[in-house]
Design an enzyme around this catalytic site. Structure first.
Site, PDB file in Angstrom:
ATOM      1  CB  SER A 135      38.774   8.608  69.377  1.00 35.64           C
ATOM      2  OG  SER A 135      38.974   6.953  70.391  1.00 35.64           O
ATOM      3  CE  LYS A 161      37.164   5.335  69.491  1.00 34.04           C
ATOM      4  NZ  LYS A 161      37.562   3.924  68.928  1.00 34.04           N
ATOM      5  CE  LYS A 163      39.653   4.531  73.385  1.00 30.26           C
ATOM      6  NZ  LYS A 163      39.684   3.149  72.489  1.00 30.26           N
ATOM      7  CG  ASP A 188      36.482   1.563  71.865  1.00 31.29           C
ATOM      8  OD1 ASP A 188      36.274   1.041  72.410  1.00 31.29           O
ATOM      9  OD2 ASP A 188      37.372   2.173  71.053  1.00 31.29           O
ATOM     10  CD  GLU A 213      35.657   1.203  68.674  1.00 29.20           C
ATOM     11  OE1 GLU A 213      35.058   2.013  68.256  1.00 29.20           O
ATOM     12  OE2 GLU A 213      36.347   0.736  68.216  1.00 29.20           O
ATOM     13  CG  ASP A 238      38.621  -1.924  67.904  1.00 27.09           C
ATOM     14  OD1 ASP A 238      39.160  -3.099  66.827  1.00 27.09           O
ATOM     15  OD2 ASP A 238      38.751  -1.314  68.329  1.00 27.09           O
ATOM     16  CE  LYS A 262      41.392   0.034  66.111  1.00 32.79           C
ATOM     17  NZ  LYS A 262      42.069  -0.142  67.747  1.00 32.79           N
ATOM     18  N   GLY A 290      41.828   3.738  63.921  1.00 35.14           N
ATOM     19  CA  GLY A 290      42.719   4.118  64.533  1.00 35.14           C
ATOM     20  C   GLY A 290      43.555   3.335  65.532  1.00 35.14           C
TER      21      GLY A 290
HETATM   22  O1  OSB Z   1      40.222   0.538  70.437  1.00 37.31           O
HETATM   23  O2  OSB Z   1      40.264   1.976  68.961  1.00 37.31           O
HETATM   24  C1  OSB Z   1      40.745   1.711  69.887  1.00 37.31           C
HETATM   25  C2  OSB Z   1      44.008   3.871  70.012  1.00 37.31           C
HETATM   26  C3  OSB Z   1      44.883   2.508  70.367  1.00 37.31           C
HETATM   27  C4  OSB Z   1      44.665   1.676  70.741  1.00 37.31           C
HETATM   28  C5  OSB Z   1      43.246   0.912  70.369  1.00 37.31           C
HETATM   29  C6  OSB Z   1      41.879   1.954  69.984  1.00 37.31           C
HETATM   30  C7  OSB Z   1      42.587   2.954  69.982  1.00 37.31           C
HETATM   31  C8  OSB Z   1      42.053   4.059  69.781  1.00 37.31           C
HETATM   32  C9  OSB Z   1      42.292   5.628  69.311  1.00 37.31           C
HETATM   33  O3  OSB Z   1      40.253   4.418  69.782  1.00 37.31           O
HETATM   34  C10 OSB Z   1      42.282   5.944  67.503  1.00 37.31           C
HETATM   35  C11 OSB Z   1      43.020   6.934  67.107  1.00 37.31           C
HETATM   36  O4  OSB Z   1      44.747   6.574  66.567  1.00 37.31           O
HETATM   37  O5  OSB Z   1      43.286   8.191  66.908  1.00 37.31           O
HETATM   38 MG    MG Z   2      38.347   0.015  69.258  1.00 32.24          MG
END
Ligand code: OSB
Ligand code: MG
Length: 371
Positions: A135, A161, A163, A188, A213, A238, A262, A290
């Site tokens: 991510s 992925k 953001k 995402d 996402e 999510d 998660k 994550g």
């Molecule tokens: O939406 O997946 C998410 C990190 C913090 C809060 C929400 C998200 C995330 C990530 C990071 O996308 C994923 C990672 O730990 O690498």
């Molecule tokens: Mg997410």
């Protein structure tokens, strides 16, 4: 199992690189760790609540409070046999799923150690290796964003992925696709869009994304169903999936075709396995999300990812992407093929570096049973 003590501690760890999402930037993680002592064994859990209630309504300080005042006393004055006894024990407390998960997962870790089996096996895992994605946070410039993608594609990660948020979406997808037409790519939004964006989002089908996402509200899976009908691209849910009922309802509604699990968001391993099973019954693949975890949460995510329906690469990446030095050894490493080997040793399969944890602990509290 007789639990002698539950130790709470908060550690502060600077991230190797700031992580920006549509809801904010994280530079240093404040993390609540749970250590359970029983039969001379020490087991660990990590609470994934953030520094602020921006991803969900939990945060480190609410998790600390609920753990100390509600959850730890329930655990210490009950006689739990296994991790899956925890949900019933905590049922009277509504919400606070990340706080609950940290304790429940530590109990699973304890049980695995007591039985001398790998945590992955105890959870029902069947995979020896898991496929990994990354991510990538929102970057200050498009040039930096492309550099990040380059780094991770070269490292071998199987899915990238991105953001995104309004103003940081199409131009990024366009640029990434121009350079890497064939990689497995997703985005995402962390709930940054509204129904008025639906027509624009539907034009993203041209980017051939594996999934989009959580585009809409964090607590919605009804309106996501309407959006999914307009898209060729799959929606991945999510934030809005809190438990197995949400998963069932969302899949019956057609709100998405993929679920990000998660373990903290759903309240622990028991519920995570149940969500996995519901998705499997619907023919819907899942992957492990994550939350910028330390090695303890990461080790738990690796074990969970070994279940059969975790068939898409998860956001479970190498320790060094997050931390200058992790709190476990060995650190989590990812092969050039973008895979992590599931440990076969008993328990979580990674040793906790207690000296390192002590050196970054900023508060602690020990809960013991009543006599
Ligand atoms: O939406 O997946 C998410 C990190 C913090 C809060 C929400 C998200 C995330 C990530 C990071 O996308 C994923 C990672 O730990 O690498
Ligand atoms: Mg997410």
């Amino acid at each position: 199992m007789k639990i002698d003590a539950l130790h709470m501690r908060e550690v502060n760890m600077p991230l190797a690189h700031p992580f920006e999402t549509s809801f904010g930037v994280t530079t240093t993680r404040r993390i609540l760790l749970i250590e359970i002592e029983a039969a001379g064994i020490s087991a660990w859990g990590e609470c994934v609540a953030g520094e602020h209630p921006y991803f969900s309504d939990e945060m480190v300080d609410t998790a600390w409070h609920i753990t100390e005042t509600e959850l730890a006393p329930r655990l210490l004055n009950a006689d739990v046999e296994k991790g899956s006894d925890c949900p019933a024990l905590f049922e009277q407390v509504r919400g606070h799923r990340m706080a609950k998960a940290a304790i429940e997962n530590a109990v699973w870790d304890l049980d695995a150690q007591l039985q001398s089996v790998p945590l992955a096996k105890l959870l029902g895992g069947t995979r020896d290796i898991i496929p990994c994605g990354v991510s990538i946070g929102i970057q200050p410039t498009l040039v930096k964003q492309l550099e990040k993608v380059e780094t991770e594609v070269s490292a071998g990660y199987q899915r990238i992925k991105l953001k995104c948020k309004p103003g940081w979406d199409e131009k990024v997808f366009e640029a990434v696709r121009a350079r890497w037409p064939d990689i497995l790519l997703s985005c995402d939004a962390n709930s940054a869009y509204r129904l008025s964006d639906a027509d624009r989002i539907s034009t993203w089908d041209r980017f051939n994304l594996l999934m989009i996402e959580q585009p809409l509200w964090y607590d919605d899976f009804y309106f996501h169903a309407g959006l999914q009908k307009k898209l060729k691209t799959s929606i991945c849910l999510d934030e809005c999936i809190r438990n197995r009922r949400d998963a069932q309802a969302a899949l019956e509604l057609g709100s998405g075709r993929i679920i990000n699990i998660k373990v903290g968001r759903v309240g622990g391993f028991t519920e995570a396995i149940a969500v996995h099973d519901v998705a499997q019954q619907h023919g819907v693949p899942v992957w492990c999300g994550g939350m910028l975890e330390t090695g303890i949460g990461r080790a738990h995510n690796i074990a969970l990812s070994s279940l059969p329906n975790f068939s898409l690469p998860g956001d479970v990446s190498a320790s060094k992407r997050y931390w200058a030095e992790d709190i476990i050894e060995p650190e989590v490493t990812v092969s050039a093929k973008g895979e992590i080997v599931v440990p076969t040793a008993s328990g979580r399969g990674f040793q906790v570096k207690r000296d390192r944890i002590d050196s970054i602990t900023v508060r602690r509290h020990t809960c013991t049973p009543h006599h």
